[in-house]
Write a protein that holds these residues in place. Structure first.
Motif, PDB file in Angstrom:
ATOM      1  N   GLN A 120       2.890  -5.781 -11.720  1.00  0.00           N
ATOM      2  CA  GLN A 120       3.484  -4.381 -11.910  1.00  0.00           C
ATOM      3  C   GLN A 120       2.938  -3.798 -13.199  1.00  0.00           C
ATOM      4  O   GLN A 120       2.818  -4.398 -14.041  1.00  0.00           O
ATOM      5  N   PRO A 121       2.702  -2.375 -13.118  1.00  0.00           N
ATOM      6  CA  PRO A 121       2.991  -1.447 -11.996  1.00  0.00           C
ATOM      7  C   PRO A 121       1.594  -1.299 -11.238  1.00  0.00           C
ATOM      8  O   PRO A 121       0.659  -1.631 -11.874  1.00  0.00           O
ATOM      9  N   CYS A 122       1.690  -1.415 -10.051  1.00  0.00           N
ATOM     10  CA  CYS A 122       0.254  -1.438  -9.034  1.00  0.00           C
ATOM     11  C   CYS A 122       0.471  -0.617  -7.841  1.00  0.00           C
ATOM     12  O   CYS A 122       1.661  -0.332  -7.424  1.00  0.00           O
ATOM     13  N   SER A 123      -0.668  -0.103  -7.509  1.00  0.00           N
ATOM     14  CA  SER A 123      -0.688   0.752  -6.367  1.00  0.00           C
ATOM     15  C   SER A 123      -1.113   0.180  -5.032  1.00  0.00           C
ATOM     16  O   SER A 123      -1.172  -1.290  -5.062  1.00  0.00           O
ATOM     17  N   ARG A 124      -0.825   0.903  -3.971  1.00  0.00           N
ATOM     18  CA  ARG A 124      -1.006   0.128  -2.601  1.00  0.00           C
ATOM     19  C   ARG A 124      -2.526  -0.406  -2.525  1.00  0.00           C
ATOM     20  O   ARG A 124      -2.525  -1.367  -2.087  1.00  0.00           O
ATOM     21  N   ALA A 125      -3.438   0.596  -3.115  1.00  0.00           N
ATOM     22  CA  ALA A 125      -4.729  -0.253  -2.841  1.00  0.00           C
ATOM     23  C   ALA A 125      -5.070  -1.573  -3.686  1.00  0.00           C
ATOM     24  O   ALA A 125      -5.681  -2.458  -3.343  1.00  0.00           O
ATOM     25  N   GLU A 126      -4.340  -1.477  -5.005  1.00  0.00           N
ATOM     26  CA  GLU A 126      -4.445  -2.594  -5.682  1.00  0.00           C
ATOM     27  C   GLU A 126      -3.546  -4.069  -5.012  1.00  0.00           C
ATOM     28  O   GLU A 126      -4.021  -5.043  -5.132  1.00  0.00           O
ATOM     29  N   ILE A 127      -2.391  -3.426  -4.333  1.00  0.00           N
ATOM     30  CA  ILE A 127      -1.890  -4.872  -3.541  1.00  0.00           C
ATOM     31  C   ILE A 127      -2.897  -5.142  -2.444  1.00  0.00           C
ATOM     32  O   ILE A 127      -2.905  -6.442  -2.314  1.00  0.00           O
ATOM     33  N   GLU A 128      -3.355  -4.226  -1.804  1.00  0.00           N
ATOM     34  CA  GLU A 128      -4.303  -4.574  -0.770  1.00  0.00           C
ATOM     35  C   GLU A 128      -5.403  -5.280  -1.376  1.00  0.00           C
ATOM     36  O   GLU A 128      -5.820  -6.567  -0.438  1.00  0.00           O
ATOM     37  N   GLU A 129      -6.013  -5.154  -2.343  1.00  0.00           N
ATOM     38  CA  GLU A 129      -7.063  -5.991  -2.987  1.00  0.00           C
ATOM     39  C   GLU A 129      -6.664  -7.411  -3.250  1.00  0.00           C
ATOM     40  O   GLU A 129      -7.533  -8.307  -3.110  1.00  0.00           O
ATOM     41  N   ALA A 157      -6.238   8.370 -11.966  1.00  0.00           N
ATOM     42  CA  ALA A 157      -7.043   7.869 -11.198  1.00  0.00           C
ATOM     43  C   ALA A 157      -7.401   8.890 -10.079  1.00  0.00           C
ATOM     44  O   ALA A 157      -6.226   9.777  -9.871  1.00  0.00           O
ATOM     45  N   PRO A 158      -8.617   9.061  -9.531  1.00  0.00           N
ATOM     46  CA  PRO A 158      -8.661  10.161  -8.515  1.00  0.00           C
ATOM     47  C   PRO A 158      -7.778   9.996  -7.357  1.00  0.00           C
ATOM     48  O   PRO A 158      -7.272   8.659  -6.834  1.00  0.00           O
ATOM     49  N   GLY A 159      -6.899  10.716  -6.882  1.00  0.00           N
ATOM     50  CA  GLY A 159      -5.908  10.877  -5.941  1.00  0.00           C
ATOM     51  C   GLY A 159      -4.544  10.621  -6.472  1.00  0.00           C
ATOM     52  O   GLY A 159      -3.374  10.558  -6.008  1.00  0.00           O
ATOM     53  N   ARG A 160      -4.471  10.182  -7.917  1.00  0.00           N
ATOM     54  CA  ARG A 160      -3.178   9.645  -8.724  1.00  0.00           C
ATOM     55  C   ARG A 160      -2.411   8.821  -7.617  1.00  0.00           C
ATOM     56  O   ARG A 160      -1.415   9.358  -7.390  1.00  0.00           O
ATOM     57  N   PRO A 161      -2.815   7.720  -7.478  1.00  0.00           N
ATOM     58  CA  PRO A 161      -1.814   7.005  -6.409  1.00  0.00           C
ATOM     59  C   PRO A 161      -0.518   6.525  -6.895  1.00  0.00           C
ATOM     60  O   PRO A 161      -0.545   6.592  -8.042  1.00  0.00           O
ATOM     61  N   LEU A 162       0.351   6.502  -6.273  1.00  0.00           N
ATOM     62  CA  LEU A 162       1.691   5.869  -6.633  1.00  0.00           C
ATOM     63  C   LEU A 162       1.724   4.485  -7.018  1.00  0.00           C
ATOM     64  O   LEU A 162       1.092   3.829  -6.488  1.00  0.00           O
ATOM     65  N   PHE A 225       4.842   7.926   3.350  1.00  0.00           N
ATOM     66  CA  PHE A 225       3.917   6.664   3.138  1.00  0.00           C
ATOM     67  C   PHE A 225       3.038   6.790   2.042  1.00  0.00           C
ATOM     68  O   PHE A 225       3.025   7.590   1.096  1.00  0.00           O
ATOM     69  N   VAL A 226       2.285   5.943   2.065  1.00  0.00           N
ATOM     70  CA  VAL A 226       1.544   5.671   0.654  1.00  0.00           C
ATOM     71  C   VAL A 226       0.013   5.988   0.703  1.00  0.00           C
ATOM     72  O   VAL A 226      -0.637   5.730   1.805  1.00  0.00           O
ATOM     73  N   THR A 227      -0.513   6.605  -0.033  1.00  0.00           N
ATOM     74  CA  THR A 227      -2.137   7.094   0.232  1.00  0.00           C
ATOM     75  C   THR A 227      -2.924   6.181  -0.735  1.00  0.00           C
ATOM     76  O   THR A 227      -2.618   6.153  -1.886  1.00  0.00           O
ATOM     77  N   ASP A 228      -3.875   5.621  -0.418  1.00  0.00           N
ATOM     78  CA  ASP A 228      -4.708   4.780  -1.329  1.00  0.00           C
ATOM     79  C   ASP A 228      -5.778   5.803  -1.697  1.00  0.00           C
ATOM     80  O   ASP A 228      -5.676   6.947  -1.655  1.00  0.00           O
ATOM     81  N   TYR A 229      -6.811   4.894  -2.693  1.00  0.00           N
ATOM     82  CA  TYR A 229      -7.852   5.942  -3.389  1.00  0.00           C
ATOM     83  C   TYR A 229      -8.641   6.689  -2.581  1.00  0.00           C
ATOM     84  O   TYR A 229      -9.232   7.689  -2.974  1.00  0.00           O
ATOM     85  N   ASP A 230      -8.877   6.323  -1.294  1.00  0.00           N
ATOM     86  CA  ASP A 230      -9.812   7.045  -0.429  1.00  0.00           C
ATOM     87  C   ASP A 230      -9.067   8.034   0.372  1.00  0.00           C
ATOM     88  O   ASP A 230      -9.627   8.705   1.172  1.00  0.00           O
ATOM     89  N   GLY A 231      -7.852   8.223   0.294  1.00  0.00           N
ATOM     90  CA  GLY A 231      -7.094   9.266   0.808  1.00  0.00           C
ATOM     91  C   GLY A 231      -6.504   8.810   2.402  1.00  0.00           C
ATOM     92  O   GLY A 231      -6.146   9.833   2.918  1.00  0.00           O
ATOM     93  N   GLU A 232      -6.681   7.508   2.470  1.00  0.00           N
ATOM     94  CA  GLU A 232      -6.254   7.151   3.926  1.00  0.00           C
ATOM     95  C   GLU A 232      -4.928   6.660   4.149  1.00  0.00           C
ATOM     96  O   GLU A 232      -4.340   5.889   3.111  1.00  0.00           O
ATOM     97  N   ALA A 233      -4.260   7.166   4.842  1.00  0.00           N
ATOM     98  CA  ALA A 233      -2.774   6.740   4.929  1.00  0.00           C
ATOM     99  C   ALA A 233      -2.636   5.654   5.619  1.00  0.00           C
ATOM    100  O   ALA A 233      -3.176   5.399   6.601  1.00  0.00           O
ATOM    101  N   GLY A 234      -1.398   4.709   5.641  1.00  0.00           N
ATOM    102  CA  GLY A 234      -1.296   3.511   6.542  1.00  0.00           C
ATOM    103  C   GLY A 234       0.093   2.999   6.354  1.00  0.00           C
ATOM    104  O   GLY A 234       1.015   3.536   5.510  1.00  0.00           O
TER     105      GLY A 234
END
Length: 234
Positions: A120-129, A157-162, A225-234
């Motif tokens: 923490q703090p981390c984004s959804r994309a970082e969790i997925e990584e 960062a681009p998209g300002r992820p949560l 929902f959370v949006t990752d760096y590429d703007g894809e929702a999941g």
């Protein structure tokens, strides 16, 4: 034998009165703190205790109670920087009939929670990584609903992820005073929770507390929902 002068006797009597008053005041404050902790449904911060016990040495009183209750059926402990009375771990079996069973977390939710706690703090994309697979919306929703994680801001960062971080409720649930008390590599290996064949350079992160939480417009703008760096929702 030398007789003490009247003024010396008066001074000794005054000192004795002062000491007696101090002991009585400390004992009274200790009893009042004990009553506060027993009656409180939530852990109390030192500031909250000091407000109820003005003039008392709160830190010293807490240490006395922790030691006094160490071998009893009820313990006094600090969790998330707050103080509470809890059932002694070895007495849990006699209370099992009175415990409310909550929902079981899925493996994915537990892994997600662990990653957030240590990174923490981390984004959804970082969790997925870290996990190597996509994070299901339900995992984050469940952790948010339980109050164990929070939206702590946005990455610059681009998209300002949560960004996600753990809460005091997480610390209370797992009996931690702060996130620095999470088990390190040696602890995890001792409990058999790490594979003996770890890759070179493997390390367990040193977690740190994250202050702040999304509020106001930022929180209102956060999607369901959370949006990752590429703007894809999941």
């Amino acid at each position: 034998m030398t007789e003490e002068r009247p003024e010396e006797l008066e001074e000794e009597a005054a000192d004795l009165d002062t000491e007696v008053s101090r002991v009585v005041a400390e004992a009274t404050a200790l009893r009042r703190l004990e009553a506060l902790l027993f009656a409180s449904p939530e852990p109390l911060s030192r500031a909250e205790i000091a407000e109820r016990l003005p003039g008392a040495d709160v830190a010293a009183l807490i240490e006395v109670l922790i030691e006094r209750y160490a071998d009893r059926g009820v313990n006094v402990r600090t969790v998330a920087g707050k103080v509470q009375m809890v059932t002694a771990p070895d007495c849990a079996d006699v209370l099992v009939a009175y415990r409310t069973e909550g929902r079981r977390l899925s493996r994915a939710a537990l892994e997600t929670l662990s990653i957030i706690a240590y990174h923490q703090p981390c984004s959804r994309a970082e969790i997925e990584e870290v996990r190597g697979v996509a994070v299901a919306k339900g995992s984050l929703d469940q952790l948010l609903e339980l109050g164990w994680i929070k939206l702590s801001g946005r990455r610059d960062a681009p998209g300002r992820p949560l960004l996600y971080a753990t809460t005091d409720a997480f610390l209370e649930q797992f009996g931690l005073d702060d996130v620095s008390h999470l088990p390190g590599r040696a602890d995890l290996e001792a409990q058999g929770l790490l594979d003996a064949r770890l890759p070179p350079g493997f390390a367990v992160p040193s977690p740190r507390a994250v202050e702040g939480e999304l509020t106001g417009e930022d929180a209102a703008d956060a999607p369901d929902f959370v949006t990752d760096y590429d703007g894809e929702a999941g």
